[in-house]
Design a protein around this motif. Structure first.
Motif, PDB file in Angstrom:
ATOM      1  N   LEU A  75      -0.182 -18.377   3.898  1.00 29.33           N
ATOM      2  CA  LEU A  75       0.743 -17.731   4.815  1.00 29.33           C
ATOM      3  C   LEU A  75       0.165 -16.942   5.697  1.00 29.33           C
ATOM      4  O   LEU A  75       0.385 -16.551   6.944  1.00 29.33           O
ATOM      5  CB  LEU A  75       1.921 -17.380   4.095  1.00 29.33           C
ATOM      6  CG  LEU A  75       3.324 -16.937   4.844  1.00 29.33           C
ATOM      7  CD1 LEU A  75       3.677 -18.386   5.517  1.00 29.33           C
ATOM      8  CD2 LEU A  75       4.295 -16.271   4.252  1.00 29.33           C
ATOM      9  N   LEU A  76      -1.008 -16.239   5.433  1.00 30.70           N
ATOM     10  CA  LEU A  76      -1.649 -15.518   6.468  1.00 30.70           C
ATOM     11  C   LEU A  76      -2.387 -16.424   7.391  1.00 30.70           C
ATOM     12  O   LEU A  76      -2.681 -16.161   8.458  1.00 30.70           O
ATOM     13  CB  LEU A  76      -2.731 -14.566   5.659  1.00 30.70           C
ATOM     14  CG  LEU A  76      -2.073 -13.365   5.046  1.00 30.70           C
ATOM     15  CD1 LEU A  76      -3.306 -12.667   4.272  1.00 30.70           C
ATOM     16  CD2 LEU A  76      -1.435 -12.270   5.844  1.00 30.70           C
ATOM     17  N   ARG A  77      -3.068 -17.305   6.897  1.00 28.97           N
ATOM     18  CA  ARG A  77      -3.778 -18.372   7.732  1.00 28.97           C
ATOM     19  C   ARG A  77      -2.478 -19.139   8.683  1.00 28.97           C
ATOM     20  O   ARG A  77      -2.743 -19.076   9.888  1.00 28.97           O
ATOM     21  CB  ARG A  77      -4.314 -19.505   6.889  1.00 28.97           C
ATOM     22  CG  ARG A  77      -4.959 -20.573   7.904  1.00 28.97           C
ATOM     23  CD  ARG A  77      -5.493 -21.712   6.835  1.00 28.97           C
ATOM     24  NE  ARG A  77      -4.436 -22.426   6.421  1.00 28.97           N
ATOM     25  CZ  ARG A  77      -4.283 -22.613   5.097  1.00 28.97           C
ATOM     26  NH1 ARG A  77      -5.068 -22.046   4.222  1.00 28.97           N
ATOM     27  NH2 ARG A  77      -3.257 -23.437   4.772  1.00 28.97           N
ATOM     28  N   THR A 116      -1.434 -16.235  -1.502  1.00 23.85           N
ATOM     29  CA  THR A 116      -1.416 -15.177  -0.391  1.00 23.85           C
ATOM     30  C   THR A 116      -2.131 -15.749   0.858  1.00 23.85           C
ATOM     31  O   THR A 116      -1.401 -15.497   2.064  1.00 23.85           O
ATOM     32  CB  THR A 116      -2.206 -14.019  -0.912  1.00 23.85           C
ATOM     33  OG1 THR A 116      -1.791 -13.478  -2.093  1.00 23.85           O
ATOM     34  CG2 THR A 116      -2.253 -12.787   0.092  1.00 23.85           C
ATOM     35  N   LEU A 141       8.059 -16.615   9.837  1.00 26.62           N
ATOM     36  CA  LEU A 141       7.064 -16.030   8.592  1.00 26.62           C
ATOM     37  C   LEU A 141       7.444 -15.121   7.736  1.00 26.62           C
ATOM     38  O   LEU A 141       7.284 -15.319   6.480  1.00 26.62           O
ATOM     39  CB  LEU A 141       5.651 -16.002   9.607  1.00 26.62           C
ATOM     40  CG  LEU A 141       4.861 -16.988  10.156  1.00 26.62           C
ATOM     41  CD1 LEU A 141       4.004 -16.603  11.440  1.00 26.62           C
ATOM     42  CD2 LEU A 141       3.992 -17.863   8.969  1.00 26.62           C
ATOM     43  N   GLU A 142       8.151 -14.182   8.222  1.00 23.90           N
ATOM     44  CA  GLU A 142       8.683 -13.084   7.621  1.00 23.90           C
ATOM     45  C   GLU A 142       9.430 -13.627   6.512  1.00 23.90           C
ATOM     46  O   GLU A 142       9.868 -13.127   5.628  1.00 23.90           O
ATOM     47  CB  GLU A 142       9.075 -12.100   8.224  1.00 23.90           C
ATOM     48  CG  GLU A 142       9.341 -10.794   7.694  1.00 23.90           C
ATOM     49  CD  GLU A 142       8.047 -10.201   6.972  1.00 23.90           C
ATOM     50  OE1 GLU A 142       8.148  -9.037   6.107  1.00 23.90           O
ATOM     51  OE2 GLU A 142       7.007 -10.499   7.223  1.00 23.90           O
ATOM     52  N   ARG A 149       2.387 -10.305   8.724  1.00 20.87           N
ATOM     53  CA  ARG A 149       2.324 -11.640   8.991  1.00 20.87           C
ATOM     54  C   ARG A 149       2.867 -12.032  10.520  1.00 20.87           C
ATOM     55  O   ARG A 149       2.406 -12.602  11.168  1.00 20.87           O
ATOM     56  CB  ARG A 149       3.012 -12.428   7.824  1.00 20.87           C
ATOM     57  CG  ARG A 149       2.151 -12.830   6.698  1.00 20.87           C
ATOM     58  CD  ARG A 149       3.117 -12.793   5.272  1.00 20.87           C
ATOM     59  NE  ARG A 149       2.453 -12.539   4.234  1.00 20.87           N
ATOM     60  CZ  ARG A 149       2.000 -11.356   3.656  1.00 20.87           C
ATOM     61  NH1 ARG A 149       2.598 -10.108   4.259  1.00 20.87           N
ATOM     62  NH2 ARG A 149       1.221 -11.233   2.542  1.00 20.87           N
ATOM     63  N   GLY A 163      -7.240 -13.272   3.985  1.00 24.50           N
ATOM     64  CA  GLY A 163      -6.270 -13.526   3.237  1.00 24.50           C
ATOM     65  C   GLY A 163      -6.951 -12.976   1.818  1.00 24.50           C
ATOM     66  O   GLY A 163      -6.290 -12.693   0.908  1.00 24.50           O
ATOM     67  N   SER A 184       0.108 -17.729   9.788  1.00 25.19           N
ATOM     68  CA  SER A 184       0.354 -16.677  10.729  1.00 25.19           C
ATOM     69  C   SER A 184      -0.344 -16.714  11.856  1.00 25.19           C
ATOM     70  O   SER A 184       0.064 -16.616  13.050  1.00 25.19           O
ATOM     71  CB  SER A 184       0.245 -15.120   9.983  1.00 25.19           C
ATOM     72  OG  SER A 184       1.274 -15.347   8.846  1.00 25.19           O
ATOM     73  N   HIS A 196       7.847 -15.329   3.811  1.00 25.73           N
ATOM     74  CA  HIS A 196       7.229 -14.482   3.065  1.00 25.73           C
ATOM     75  C   HIS A 196       8.307 -13.772   2.149  1.00 25.73           C
ATOM     76  O   HIS A 196       8.067 -13.612   0.845  1.00 25.73           O
ATOM     77  CB  HIS A 196       6.566 -13.425   3.793  1.00 25.73           C
ATOM     78  CG  HIS A 196       6.099 -12.161   3.192  1.00 25.73           C
ATOM     79  ND1 HIS A 196       5.130 -12.291   2.217  1.00 25.73           N
ATOM     80  CD2 HIS A 196       6.117 -10.881   3.348  1.00 25.73           C
ATOM     81  CE1 HIS A 196       4.636 -11.329   1.663  1.00 25.73           C
ATOM     82  NE2 HIS A 196       5.240 -10.181   2.349  1.00 25.73           N
ATOM     83  N   CYS A 210       0.923 -12.989  14.090  1.00 28.35           N
ATOM     84  CA  CYS A 210       1.226 -14.302  14.538  1.00 28.35           C
ATOM     85  C   CYS A 210       1.246 -13.771  16.093  1.00 28.35           C
ATOM     86  O   CYS A 210       0.756 -14.559  17.021  1.00 28.35           O
ATOM     87  CB  CYS A 210       2.752 -14.723  14.271  1.00 28.35           C
ATOM     88  SG  CYS A 210       3.311 -15.899  15.279  1.00 28.35           S
ATOM     89  N   ALA A 255      -8.813 -15.918   9.068  1.00 25.80           N
ATOM     90  CA  ALA A 255      -7.771 -15.857   8.269  1.00 25.80           C
ATOM     91  C   ALA A 255      -8.145 -15.950   6.821  1.00 25.80           C
ATOM     92  O   ALA A 255      -7.684 -15.355   5.803  1.00 25.80           O
ATOM     93  CB  ALA A 255      -6.653 -17.112   8.555  1.00 25.80           C
TER      94      ALA A 255
END
Length: 316
Positions: free
Chosen positions: A206-208, A203, A95-96, A70, A236, A210, A99, A74, A232
Motif C-alpha cells: 500500500l505504501l508502494r 505493509t 488509499l486511507e 499514505r 516500506g 501510494s 488502509h 500520494c 517505496a
C-alpha cells in the motif's frame, strides 16, 4: 448512496515545498498542512449512507487520526511528477480508506485480536465483529468509487492505471497475501526472506501504491515510476522495521495500540531475527536506498526525501 452529495473538497497543491527559517525544507509545516487537507477530504468523503450504524462505524475508524502517511505520500508523488495535489486528493482518500479497512480487519479476533487502535477501542470492540467486518468492506469498495467517480480532471486512462494499482495492493498480491503468510507464520521460525515477503506485501504494497498512484495521476514517465518503486520498497520495509522496534521498546500509550503483541503472538520480527541495533541499521540502509532511487529528481523531491527520514526517526 448519493455520490453527488459527498464529494471531496478542493485542496490545491502548494506548488513549492515550504521553507524552514534557515532556508531548508520544513517537514513539520508540510506535514501539518497536508494532514489538515487530508482530514478535511476524509470528513467530506462519507455521506448519508444507510443504515446509520454502518456509517458511524466507517467514520469512527476513518476519522480516528493517525499519521496519514499514505495519502501524504500520494500527494507528494503527484507534485513530484508535475501534477496538482488537488487532482490526487480523491485517490489519497481512497488509499486511507483501504488502509483503514486493513486496520479494522487486522484487529479482528480471527486475525491479530487487538482491542486498542490509535488510542481508542478497536472497531469490533465498539460496534461488534459483524459491523466491523462490513464497515471494512464498505470502506474498501468506497475507495474504488472515490477514484472512478470522484476524480474530475484526471484522464480516464490514468484512473484505470490507478484502479489496477490499488487492486494489486489490496488483494492477494498485496495486503491479503501478506496477511495470510503472516498468520501462517505465527509460532514458527521464519527466515529473513519470508519476513520481508510478509512486510513487502502486508505493509509495503500500500505504501508502494501510494507513491505510484500519485505519480500516475500526474502522467509520470517510466523512469520516474521505476525510481518511485525503488523508493517505496525501501520505505516500506524500513517502516515495518521501526514498527517492530517500537512494539518492543514503546508503551501502549505511545503507540496508541497494544504494545508487545508480536511477542505474545510469537511472531518473527526484525528485532527477534537481527536484534535491536542491527534492525535500526537495516532501517537506515533501506532509507538510504530509497532516497537513492530519487536521485535524478533531487531538486523536486524534498518532501519525499524528508518523509523517508521521518519514518526512521519515529523511535528517536
Amino acid at each position: 448512496m448519493q455520490a453527488a452529495e459527498t464529494g471531496v473538497p478542493s485542496s490545491p497543491g502548494t506548488g513549492t515545498a515550504p521553507a524552514a527559517p534557515g532556508g531548508g525544507f520544513d517537514l513539520g509545516t508540510y506535514l501539518n498542512g497536508s494532514r489538515e487537507r487530508v482530514e478535511a477530504a476524509l470528513d467530506a468523503s462519507l455521506g448519508p449512507e444507510r443504515p446509520e450504524g454502518l456509517r458511524e462505524a466507517m467514520r469512527y475508524s476513518l476519522l480516528a487520526g493517525g499519521k496519514r502517511l499514505r495519502p501524504i505520500l500520494c500527494l507528494a508523488a503527484c507534485e513530484l511528477a508535475g501534477g496538482e495535489a488537488e487532482l490526487a486528493m480523491p485517490t489519497a482518500v481512497a488509499l486511507e480508506m483501504i488502509h483503514t479497512m486493513s486496520l479494522i480487519h487486522d484487529d479482528l479476533p480471527a486475525m491479530d485480536d487487538d482491542d486498542l487502535r490509535r488510542g481508542q477501542p478497536t472497531n469490533h470492540v465498539k460496534f461488534g465483529e459483524a459491523t466491523a467486518i462490513l464497515a471494512g468492506d464498505a470502506l474498501l469498495t468506497r475507495a474504488f468509487e472515490m477514484v472512478a467517480r470522484r476524480s474530475p480532471g484526471v484522464p480516464p486512462d490514468r484512473l484505470l492505471a490507478v484502479v489496477a494499482e490499488l487492486s494489486l495492493a489490496a488483494g492477494a498480491p498485496g495486503l491479503v497475501g501478506g496477511q495470510v503468510v503472516d498468520l501462517d507464520s505465527e509460532g514458527r521460525s521464519v527466515d529473513l526472506e519470508t519476513l520481508e515477503y510478509i512486510h513487502l506485501h502486508k505493509t509495503g504494497a500500500l505504501l508502494r501504491a501510494s507513491v505510484l498512484c500519485g505519480a500516475l495521476i500526474a502522467g509520470a514517465d517510466q523512469a520516474l515510476l521505476d525510481g518511485l518503486r525503488a523508493y517505496a520498497r525501501g520505505i516500506g520495509l524500513a517502516f515495518q522495521i521501526i514498527d517492530d522496534i517500537l512494539d518492543v521498546t514503546a508503551s501502549s500509550e505511545v503507540l496508541g495500540k497494544t504494545a508487545g503483541k508480536d511477542l505474545v503472538a510469537d511472531k518473527t520480527t526484525y528485532p527477534k531475527l537481527l536484534g535491536l541495533e542491527q534492525s535500526r541499521q537495516r532501517a537506515d540502509q533501506l532509507i538510504d536506498a530509497a532516497k537513492a532511487g530519487l536521485e535524478p529528481w533531487l531538486d523536486r523531491a524534498q518532501p519525499l526525501l524528508a518523509l523517508a527520514d521521518y519514518i526512521t526517526s519515529r523511535d528517536r
